[in-house]
Design a protein around this motif. Structure first.
Motif, short mmCIF file in Angstrom:
data_model
loop_
_atom_site.label_atom_id
_atom_site.label_comp_id
_atom_site.label_asym_id
_atom_site.label_seq_id
_atom_site.Cartn_x
_atom_site.Cartn_y
_atom_site.Cartn_z
N THR A 85 -33.83 21.01 -137.79
CA THR A 85 -34.23 21.93 -138.86
C THR A 85 -34.90 23.20 -138.29
O THR A 85 -35.36 24.03 -139.05
N ARG A 86 -34.92 23.34 -136.96
CA ARG A 86 -35.55 24.53 -136.37
C ARG A 86 -34.70 25.77 -136.66
O ARG A 86 -33.47 25.70 -136.65
N ASP A 87 -35.36 26.86 -136.87
CA ASP A 87 -34.67 28.14 -137.10
C ASP A 87 -33.74 28.44 -135.92
O ASP A 87 -34.18 28.53 -134.78
N ILE A 88 -32.47 28.61 -136.22
CA ILE A 88 -31.47 28.77 -135.15
C ILE A 88 -31.72 30.04 -134.33
O ILE A 88 -31.36 30.11 -133.16
N ASP A 89 -32.36 31.04 -134.93
CA ASP A 89 -32.63 32.29 -134.20
C ASP A 89 -33.69 32.11 -133.11
O ASP A 89 -33.88 33.01 -132.28
N THR A 90 -34.39 30.98 -133.13
CA THR A 90 -35.43 30.76 -132.10
C THR A 90 -34.96 29.78 -131.02
O THR A 90 -35.73 29.36 -130.18
N PHE A 91 -33.65 29.43 -131.06
CA PHE A 91 -33.16 28.43 -130.10
C PHE A 91 -33.28 28.93 -128.65
O PHE A 91 -33.44 28.14 -127.74
N ASN A 92 -33.19 30.27 -128.46
CA ASN A 92 -33.28 30.78 -127.08
C ASN A 92 -34.72 30.72 -126.54
O ASN A 92 -34.94 30.93 -125.35
N GLN A 93 -35.67 30.39 -127.41
CA GLN A 93 -37.06 30.24 -126.93
C GLN A 93 -37.42 28.80 -126.61
O GLN A 93 -38.55 28.49 -126.23
N ILE A 94 -36.46 27.88 -126.78
CA ILE A 94 -36.77 26.47 -126.55
C ILE A 94 -37.03 26.21 -125.08
O ILE A 94 -36.27 26.65 -124.21
N ILE A 95 -38.12 25.52 -124.80
CA ILE A 95 -38.41 25.09 -123.43
C ILE A 95 -38.42 23.56 -123.40
O ILE A 95 -38.48 22.92 -124.46
N PRO A 96 -38.32 22.95 -122.21
CA PRO A 96 -38.22 21.49 -122.13
C PRO A 96 -39.29 20.76 -122.95
O PRO A 96 -38.97 19.76 -123.61
N LYS A 147 -35.77 22.22 -115.19
CA LYS A 147 -36.53 22.98 -114.18
C LYS A 147 -36.86 24.40 -114.69
O LYS A 147 -37.38 25.22 -113.93
N GLU A 148 -36.50 24.66 -115.90
CA GLU A 148 -36.71 25.96 -116.54
C GLU A 148 -36.02 27.10 -115.81
O GLU A 148 -36.49 28.24 -115.79
N GLU A 149 -34.85 26.79 -115.23
CA GLU A 149 -34.07 27.84 -114.56
C GLU A 149 -33.10 28.51 -115.52
O GLU A 149 -32.65 29.63 -115.27
N ILE A 150 -32.74 27.80 -116.59
CA ILE A 150 -31.83 28.37 -117.59
C ILE A 150 -32.38 28.06 -118.98
O ILE A 150 -33.25 27.20 -119.13
N GLY A 151 -31.86 28.79 -119.96
CA GLY A 151 -32.33 28.57 -121.34
C GLY A 151 -31.56 27.46 -122.03
O GLY A 151 -30.53 26.98 -121.53
N PHE A 152 -32.05 27.08 -123.20
CA PHE A 152 -31.46 25.96 -123.95
C PHE A 152 -30.01 26.24 -124.34
O PHE A 152 -29.14 25.38 -124.21
N MET A 153 -29.74 27.46 -124.79
CA MET A 153 -28.39 27.79 -125.24
C MET A 153 -27.46 28.12 -124.07
O MET A 153 -26.26 28.30 -124.26
N ARG A 213 -21.54 22.66 -108.06
CA ARG A 213 -21.66 24.00 -107.45
C ARG A 213 -21.53 25.08 -108.52
O ARG A 213 -22.28 26.04 -108.55
N PHE A 214 -20.58 24.90 -109.42
CA PHE A 214 -20.32 25.89 -110.46
C PHE A 214 -21.58 26.13 -111.31
O PHE A 214 -21.97 27.27 -111.55
N VAL A 215 -22.20 25.05 -111.72
CA VAL A 215 -23.39 25.19 -112.59
C VAL A 215 -24.53 25.84 -111.81
O VAL A 215 -25.26 26.69 -112.35
N HIS A 216 -24.67 25.47 -110.53
CA HIS A 216 -25.80 26.02 -109.77
C HIS A 216 -25.58 27.47 -109.36
O HIS A 216 -26.53 28.16 -108.98
N ALA A 217 -24.32 27.93 -109.46
CA ALA A 217 -24.05 29.34 -109.18
C ALA A 217 -24.37 30.22 -110.40
O ALA A 217 -24.37 31.45 -110.31
N TYR A 218 -24.65 29.60 -111.51
CA TYR A 218 -24.96 30.34 -112.75
C TYR A 218 -26.31 31.05 -112.56
O TYR A 218 -27.26 30.45 -112.07
N PRO A 219 -26.38 32.32 -112.93
CA PRO A 219 -27.61 33.09 -112.62
C PRO A 219 -28.87 32.46 -113.23
O PRO A 219 -28.86 31.99 -114.36
N ILE A 220 -29.92 32.46 -112.43
CA ILE A 220 -31.24 32.02 -112.93
C ILE A 220 -31.74 33.06 -113.94
O ILE A 220 -31.56 34.26 -113.75
N LYS A 221 -32.35 32.57 -115.03
CA LYS A 221 -32.79 33.49 -116.10
C LYS A 221 -33.96 34.36 -115.65
O LYS A 221 -34.74 33.95 -114.80
#
Lengths: 383, 383
Positions: free
Chosen positions: A180-191, A336-342, A375-383
């Motif tokens: 039920t969380r506001d979908i516009d705040t999904f990019n602020q989700i942390i672990p 590890k907080e290297e990438i966002g939830f979305m 390897r593919f996932v770890h090559a994804y840029p750190i946020k």
């Protein structure tokens, strides 16, 4: 008395399984235990259950366990190879695979090849290698006994029934912490936001899978391999109370559901005692106290992982394996907080699109794919 | 092709059953139909299904039917005796008993004695004569196939399971039209208030039983005879949406439930095709559209009939029979507005207390008891 080996005995499933075994008085002889890093708990379990052997993945923990158990006539196996060796033993009746992630796949295959029944909590085994496991089962005669509450529910609803008369499998899911969380705040989700699951007490990786609902996507794929039902006939229904654990609809539109308190000991015990319902050491479900059960459709915008899983299942071959490995690695990076939830679904979608698809992968293909996707996932840029 | 006789073919169960048979293309040959008074519908059914024989209770209706069917080679049996003669036929495979009230008892016994399986909607049969029917079943090998939605649900939940592993039967009930009505106004209830049931379209007698919840009490007693579960292990839960039709709790506290849209065709078809789930001609259940299922305990002050039924079941012998006859006659007097709504349980309680209890009644005992209880209820002062 049946001999059982328990992989991941210090994790949530393993601890619950030993609890269940305690209550099944002398029905099971624990022959093997295994842990990743938790040497202290493994030593405690080993002294209590006196297995022939234990396996420890972590080298330091293995040294500790070896020294603690040196007077106990328990062989200590070390590392991934030690675990795989123990998973290949054919002198046990049942192996409970409580490992988390794709590292659980190879032990499942080893046990199936050895003709041992596998009580399977590790959903990644079938998601990665459903095709291979199905073939090996036919050769060895080993059975997969589902431990996930959803698949246990389906299995129970199918007792005495004929698969030809099944119309649909209805998988229930709590919807996780962000239903039920506001979908516009999904990019602020942390672990920390995701790690508090409303109903079930689970490990970190599975809790994030529940938050993205990839957990449910993986279960759709697992359902395909456990019960032979195609993606089109598997429906996900969000049921926040987690009381109905899943349902089966038959051709006459009669629906059977299995329910219970949200306690993993119920499906674990059922897998170990199937087809018997052995007496419980836990409370009964009181529907009057629960009061209300609700149902809604999963929001596909909120949970794109569900759609990715359905698409992967429809394409079959390596597609579900790459989905799984990419998800797993993305979840670890999120933790590890290297990438966002979305970023999790975004990375999975890219990995699925870019990998070299193979229709009937060998085990070697799968290991290569696992390395590639990691390897593919770890090559994804750190946020 | 199976031969079926349908008692009460012009009632709600009978009409639905013929509808189901239409959809089971040529699985059933309708050999017998019966009606109380509705000669017009019986003639229509007889011309369509071409049974060997029909029975009509009402003399005037019987004359009409005989004259309408004189060119159709269909023997017309008349009155109660005609019905009982047809219920004794041993050349049919299954008899559907869709009669309402204790007049359904003797036809059930006749069919069981003839070795014919009985698809039983008439709950009074087992409430009156559970003990006798059980004995006759053992001699003849005939089976009782439940048609009530609740008992069909329990039966479905028990497929492939072992009765020794059952802890509890949980019977659901809608709670009827007066679940939330102010209890202080219960003495103002008139038949018109009760005859509108929220979920199911049923006959008048059953609708009043639903309003007093005696319906559920009778089902508790029926559950005892169908599944061998004692009163202490049968629980009633009020579930106003009537989606879950009943549940079984096993020793491991795993609960199986059977659900569906509230349509009698599902349990009727299941009784006719058991253990198969034949394709439906009706809509699937959509839990997302339903949205919410709720559960509460029945209010024993509001519904004293429930307690009366449990007490009668615990005392066994003739006690459940007198409960049933007194209820039936009290309901008819309530429908004629001769007594008030809360007089129904009051009369039943008196009849139960005052009758001459017999532990193992014969059929003759039951007929005498029926006459006694009928007189007893009609001697109750008109309001």
């Amino acid at each position: 008395m049946k001999k059982i080996s328990i992989l991941g005995s210090t994790g949530s499933i393993g601890v619950n399984a030993l609890n269940v075994i305690d209550n099944l008085n002398d029905a099971f002889d624990v022959a093997v235990l295994s842990a990743n890093k938790n040497g202290h708990l493994l030593v405690e379990q080993a002294k209590k259950y006196r297995p022939d052997a234990v396996a420890v993945i972590d080298n330091e923990a293995a040294d500790f366990v070896r020294s603690e158990l040196k007077h106990n006539k328990i062989t200590v196996f070390q590392g991934r190879e030690g675990l795989l060796e123990l998973a290949s033993r054919n002198d046990v009746d049942i192996m409970l695979n409580g490992l988390v992630g794709s590292s659980g796949m190879a032990p499942t295959i080893n046990a199936v090849q050895a003709g041992v029944d596998v009580a399977l909590s590790n959903k990644e085994s079938l998601v990665m290698a459903g095709d291979i496991i199905e073939q090996e089962k036919e050769i060895s005669g080993s059975r997969i006994l589902p431990v996930d509450s959803e698949h246990s529910a389906i299995w129970q609803c199918l007792v005495g029934e004929n698969m030809d008369e099944v119309d649909r499998i209805i998988l229930t899911g709590s919807g996780g912490p962000f239903r039920t969380r506001d979908i516009d705040t999904f990019n602020q989700i942390i672990p920390a936001h995701a790690l508090k699951h409303p109903n079930w007490d689970m490990g970190r990786k599975i809790t994030i899978d529940s938050a993205t609902m990839m957990n449910k996507g993986l279960e759709v794929i697992e359902t395909r391999w456990l019960f032979g039902v195609d993606a089109d006939n598997i429906q996900i229904v969000v049921h926040p109370q987690s009381i109905i654990h899943s349902m089966v609809e038959f051709k006459d539109k009669s629906v059977k559901a299995q329910m219970g308190v949200p306690d993993m000991k119920i499906p674990i015990q059922y897998a170990l005692t199937y087809p018997q319902h052995a007496p419980a050491s836990w409370d009964a479900l009181n529907l009057v106290d629960v009061g209300m059960l609700t149902f809604e459709s999963p929001d596909m915008n909120r949970f794109p992982c569900i759609e990715l899983a359905y698409e992967a299942l429809k394409k079959k071959g390596t597609m579900t394996a790459v989905l799984n490995v990419a998800n797993e690695q993305a979840v670890y990076r999120f933790l590890k907080e290297e990438i966002g939830f979305m970023d999790i679904p975004a990375i999975i979608e890219k990995a699925c699109a870019q990998h070299d698809w193979v229709s009937h992968p060998t085990l070697t293909d799968l290991f290569e794919l696992e390395a590639w996707a990691t390897r593919f996932v770890h090559a994804y840029p750190i946020k």
